[in-house]
Design a protein around this motif. Structure first.
Motif, mmCIF file in Angstrom:
data_model
loop_
_atom_site.group_PDB
_atom_site.id
_atom_site.type_symbol
_atom_site.label_atom_id
_atom_site.label_comp_id
_atom_site.label_asym_id
_atom_site.label_seq_id
_atom_site.Cartn_x
_atom_site.Cartn_y
_atom_site.Cartn_z
ATOM 1 N N CYS A 39 0.848 -1.192 0.000
ATOM 2 C CA CYS A 39 0.000 0.000 0.000
ATOM 3 C C CYS A 39 0.882 1.240 0.000
ATOM 4 O O CYS A 39 1.900 1.278 0.675
ATOM 5 C CB CYS A 39 -0.889 0.044 1.242
ATOM 6 S SG CYS A 39 -1.969 -1.379 1.402
ATOM 7 N N TYR A 44 -6.753 5.314 -2.432
ATOM 8 C CA TYR A 44 -8.031 5.739 -1.903
ATOM 9 C C TYR A 44 -8.479 4.823 -0.774
ATOM 10 O O TYR A 44 -8.029 3.698 -0.658
ATOM 11 C CB TYR A 44 -9.098 5.745 -3.009
ATOM 12 C CG TYR A 44 -8.818 6.740 -4.088
ATOM 13 C CD1 TYR A 44 -8.898 8.104 -3.845
ATOM 14 C CD2 TYR A 44 -8.448 6.318 -5.353
ATOM 15 C CE1 TYR A 44 -8.637 9.024 -4.832
ATOM 16 C CE2 TYR A 44 -8.182 7.223 -6.365
ATOM 17 C CZ TYR A 44 -8.274 8.567 -6.091
ATOM 18 O OH TYR A 44 -8.003 9.477 -7.070
ATOM 19 N N GLU A 45 -9.410 5.324 0.028
ATOM 20 C CA GLU A 45 -9.949 4.563 1.156
ATOM 21 C C GLU A 45 -10.615 3.282 0.646
ATOM 22 O O GLU A 45 -11.439 3.312 -0.253
ATOM 23 C CB GLU A 45 -10.978 5.417 1.890
ATOM 24 C CG GLU A 45 -11.480 4.817 3.166
ATOM 25 C CD GLU A 45 -10.474 4.905 4.286
ATOM 26 O OE1 GLU A 45 -10.562 4.075 5.195
ATOM 27 O OE2 GLU A 45 -9.612 5.787 4.269
ATOM 28 N N GLY A 46 -10.224 2.156 1.184
ATOM 29 C CA GLY A 46 -10.829 0.886 0.837
ATOM 30 C C GLY A 46 -10.180 0.159 -0.324
ATOM 31 O O GLY A 46 -10.600 -0.940 -0.659
ATOM 32 N N GLN A 47 -9.173 0.746 -0.936
ATOM 33 C CA GLN A 47 -8.496 0.049 -2.022
ATOM 34 C C GLN A 47 -7.681 -1.109 -1.465
ATOM 35 O O GLN A 47 -7.348 -1.150 -0.292
ATOM 36 C CB GLN A 47 -7.556 0.984 -2.780
ATOM 37 C CG GLN A 47 -8.215 1.762 -3.879
ATOM 38 C CD GLN A 47 -7.177 2.503 -4.700
ATOM 39 O OE1 GLN A 47 -6.345 3.197 -4.147
ATOM 40 N NE2 GLN A 47 -7.241 2.340 -6.007
ATOM 41 N N ARG A 48 -7.372 -2.012 -2.346
ATOM 42 C CA ARG A 48 -6.563 -3.166 -1.954
ATOM 43 C C ARG A 48 -5.269 -3.156 -2.771
ATOM 44 O O ARG A 48 -5.279 -2.920 -3.957
ATOM 45 C CB ARG A 48 -7.314 -4.463 -2.190
ATOM 46 C CG ARG A 48 -8.530 -4.586 -1.308
ATOM 47 C CD ARG A 48 -9.223 -5.919 -1.553
ATOM 48 N NE ARG A 48 -10.409 -6.004 -0.729
ATOM 49 C CZ ARG A 48 -10.456 -6.604 0.446
ATOM 50 N NH1 ARG A 48 -9.387 -7.152 0.941
ATOM 51 N NH2 ARG A 48 -11.576 -6.656 1.122
ATOM 52 N N CYS A 59 -6.016 -1.622 2.193
ATOM 53 C CA CYS A 59 -5.242 -0.388 2.332
ATOM 54 C C CYS A 59 -6.106 0.780 2.813
ATOM 55 O O CYS A 59 -5.990 1.893 2.303
ATOM 56 C CB CYS A 59 -4.581 -0.025 1.000
ATOM 57 S SG CYS A 59 -3.400 -1.232 0.430
ATOM 58 N N ASP A 60 -6.987 0.538 3.772
ATOM 59 C CA ASP A 60 -7.745 1.672 4.297
ATOM 60 C C ASP A 60 -6.875 2.446 5.283
ATOM 61 O O ASP A 60 -5.776 2.036 5.627
ATOM 62 C CB ASP A 60 -9.063 1.219 4.928
ATOM 63 C CG ASP A 60 -8.872 0.280 6.095
ATOM 64 O OD1 ASP A 60 -7.745 -0.175 6.301
ATOM 65 O OD2 ASP A 60 -9.859 0.003 6.802
#
Length: 100
Positions: A39, A44-48, A59-60
């Motif tokens: 990460c 972005y919030e919630g991406q993996r 990757c939050d």
């Protein structure tokens, strides 16, 4: 005689530290580093992210913060172990040189 006893004690301590150090090194290189670098801060919030082993890493924001702190803590522990083991190897070398 006393120097040889010190060398033997340092050898025992060295072996004990290496027994702990080698599994920690494998854990650090195999799990901690790949997950930390999967990460980046611009995701972005919630991406993996995907680590080098092909596993998905969430990757939050909270996971990234905990991962960063864990990476820094593991790096400090790894560095301290490396320095201590290096010093023990140096002292054993110097003591053996004094004996001969």
């Amino acid at each position: 005689m006393k120097i040889q006893a010190n060398v033997q004690i340092l050898k025992i301590v060295r072996i004990l530290l290496l027994v702990v150090y080698i599994p920690f090194l494998l854990f650090y290189v195999g799990i901690v580093i790949p997950e930390y670098y999967a990460c980046n801060e611009f995701m972005y919030e919630g991406q993996r992210g995907t680590d080098i082993w092909g596993n998905e890493v969430l990757c939050d924001g909270e996971s990234q913060a905990i991962g960063k702190v864990f990476f820094q803590l593991a790096t400090i522990i790894f560095s301290v172990f490396s320095i201590v083991i290096g010093l023990i190897f140096f002292f054993i070398f110097r003591l053996k040189k004094m004996i001969n």
